[in-house]
Design an enzyme around this catalytic site. Sequence first.
Site, short mmCIF file in Angstrom:
data_model
loop_
_atom_site.label_atom_id
_atom_site.label_comp_id
_atom_site.label_asym_id
_atom_site.label_seq_id
_atom_site.Cartn_x
_atom_site.Cartn_y
_atom_site.Cartn_z
N LYS A 72 0.84 -1.21 0.00
CA LYS A 72 0.00 0.00 0.00
C LYS A 72 0.87 1.26 0.00
O LYS A 72 0.63 2.21 -0.74
CB LYS A 72 -0.92 -0.02 1.22
CG LYS A 72 -1.57 1.30 1.56
CD LYS A 72 -2.59 1.74 0.54
CE LYS A 72 -2.92 3.22 0.71
NZ LYS A 72 -3.95 3.69 -0.16
N CYS A 101 -2.87 10.99 1.76
CA CYS A 101 -2.23 9.71 1.42
C CYS A 101 -0.88 9.94 0.76
O CYS A 101 0.15 9.60 1.33
CB CYS A 101 -3.13 8.90 0.49
SG CYS A 101 -4.61 8.28 1.33
N1 LIG Z 1 -9.45 8.87 2.24
C1 LIG Z 1 -8.85 8.14 1.33
O1 LIG Z 1 -8.98 8.40 0.14
C2 LIG Z 1 -8.03 6.93 1.70
C3 LIG Z 1 -7.68 6.04 0.70
C4 LIG Z 1 -6.97 4.91 1.04
C5 LIG Z 1 -6.60 4.71 2.36
N2 LIG Z 1 -6.93 5.61 3.33
C6 LIG Z 1 -6.53 5.33 4.71
O2 LIG Z 1 -7.67 4.93 5.43
C7 LIG Z 1 -7.55 5.35 6.80
C8 LIG Z 1 -8.77 6.17 7.17
O3 LIG Z 1 -8.79 7.31 6.34
P1 LIG Z 1 -10.08 8.22 6.19
O4 LIG Z 1 -9.83 9.11 5.04
O5 LIG Z 1 -11.30 7.39 6.24
O6 LIG Z 1 -9.96 9.07 7.56
P2 LIG Z 1 -11.07 10.05 8.15
O7 LIG Z 1 -10.31 11.03 8.97
O8 LIG Z 1 -11.99 10.51 7.07
O9 LIG Z 1 -11.94 9.12 9.11
C9 LIG Z 1 -11.42 8.48 10.22
C10 LIG Z 1 -12.52 8.34 11.26
O10 LIG Z 1 -12.02 7.58 12.35
C11 LIG Z 1 -12.59 8.11 13.53
N3 LIG Z 1 -11.81 7.64 14.67
C12 LIG Z 1 -10.65 8.10 15.17
N4 LIG Z 1 -10.24 7.35 16.21
C13 LIG Z 1 -11.17 6.38 16.37
C14 LIG Z 1 -11.31 5.29 17.26
N5 LIG Z 1 -10.38 5.03 18.20
N6 LIG Z 1 -12.40 4.51 17.15
C15 LIG Z 1 -13.34 4.77 16.20
N7 LIG Z 1 -13.27 5.77 15.33
C16 LIG Z 1 -12.18 6.56 15.41
C17 LIG Z 1 -12.60 9.59 13.31
O11 LIG Z 1 -13.53 10.23 14.16
C18 LIG Z 1 -12.99 9.67 11.82
O12 LIG Z 1 -14.37 9.80 11.66
C19 LIG Z 1 -6.25 6.14 6.89
O13 LIG Z 1 -5.23 5.28 7.31
C20 LIG Z 1 -6.00 6.54 5.46
O14 LIG Z 1 -4.64 6.75 5.19
C21 LIG Z 1 -7.67 6.70 3.03
#
Ligand SMILES: NC(=O)c1ccc[n+]([C@@H]2O[C@H](COP(=O)([O-])OP(=O)(O)OC[C@H]3O[C@@H](n4cnc5c(N)ncnc54)[C@H](O)[C@@H]3O)[C@@H](O)[C@H]2O)c1
Length: 431
Positions: A205, A259
Amino acid sequence: MGSRMKVCVQGLGYIGLPTAAMMALAGHEVVGYDVDARLLQSLENGAPHVKEEPVRALVVGALNGGHLTLSDTLPADAEAYIVCVPTPTIDHKPDLSFVQAASSAVAPLLRAGDLLIVESTVPPGTMDRVVVPALLAAGVDPDTIAIAHCPERVIPGAIVKELRENSRVIGGRKPGDAERARTLYATFTSGAIFTTDTVTAELVKVIENTYRDVNIAFANELALLSEELGVDAHEAIALANNHPRVNILSPGPGVGGHCIPVDPHFLSNANPFVTELIQTARRINERMPHVVVRRIGEYLAPRSGARIAILGAAYKANVDDTRESPTERLEELLHERGYTTTVFDPVAERYRGMLSASLEDALRDADAVVLMVGHDAFAELDPAAIGPLLRRRLLIDTRAFLPAERWAAAGFDVYTLGGKRRDPLHFVTAS
Ligand SMILES: NC(=O)c1ccc[n+]([C@@H]2O[C@H](COP(=O)([O-])OP(=O)(O)OC[C@H]3O[C@@H](n4cnc5c(N)ncnc54)[C@H](O)[C@@H]3O)[C@@H](O)[C@H]2O)c1
């Protein structure tokens, strides 16, 4: 474990929310859990915070269908727990506190035979060094749990399509764990599923995003070199890309999102000595907002009271996400040099700075229009209508997005990042 499972998705952000909805629509009983009470409330009100229309429709459909429920506590009776929490960097160092907290919170609920999946993007080694120790600390024997890393690789703007169709890489901690996770994902994805060990999946990844960062840095370097040579980098790159083994990405004003600018640090932190290329690429991309400021300064001197209208706050075209947006950095740099700025973005809503209420508000009395994001909505901008709103007709197009000739015909000075300059910065002569 039957084909219908009780699943808990921990973290309902850009990734967790559509994933939870997708699984619910595939027939699983899904509980969406998040620590953010306001986010849960807006979902309860039928108003998902992710504005991408297919995601919104998917989520509303899943909530109405009844298989997706929301909770502000972790359910104790799920068979599978999926961690989708943030993994940002602080001062270029991975911040794994969210993964740590989520793992520690779920650990006491795990029973023998349960499946724990981490979807968050993590530095290689995190499953072994953060997730498993959190289970051990809670007295859970990790050998009795199926543990897998299934990194999410969707692209904002096409999340639902890619959730369904992308291939997946699933890393299992011990033999059989990846297969357990595959059984779940196969119920809603049509893409191929490849299985491996956890650290390989973690690495895959991160190298995908790092590859793009390095490629963009190369394109940016070519853009700056081409400007000196009096060549249009966009034309040169397009011509080079006709070659069957060349695929250079586009230059631009910096790399945003959480990312691509973040994940390379997961590798360079693992070993700074063997990751020189990765670190250099990062520096090149981080420098691009400075390049834009320098180009603006060629037309409008710093501290001259010039007002800059910036189009686009999102980190890329047609998404509402402004995290790590180059516009944010550009504004900071411009303010340091005494410029005033306005920002208009018809797609983004949440932005650290101020957004103008309308295009006209942003443009009125500006000395330059700086296009930072190629939103579709900007493609039809009419320079003849915009010109009279401005104090000075200057277009700085950092994406080679707007038709330069049309803007020039409307009386604009046009600078295109990586475009052919009539006055190359330095003529290169044979010595
Ligand atoms: N957004 C993208 O396009 C994308 C793409 C691929 C991978 N990712 C990866 O996916 C992961 C999540 O990214 P995202 O964009 O969804 O983040 P985001 O910030 O949109 O959402 C994360 C959520 O997790 C919640 N959270 C934090 N701590 C928590 C806990 N202990 N228990 C429950 N909920 C909790 C937050 O309140 C938030 O709503 C990251 O590692 C990111 O790098 C994101």
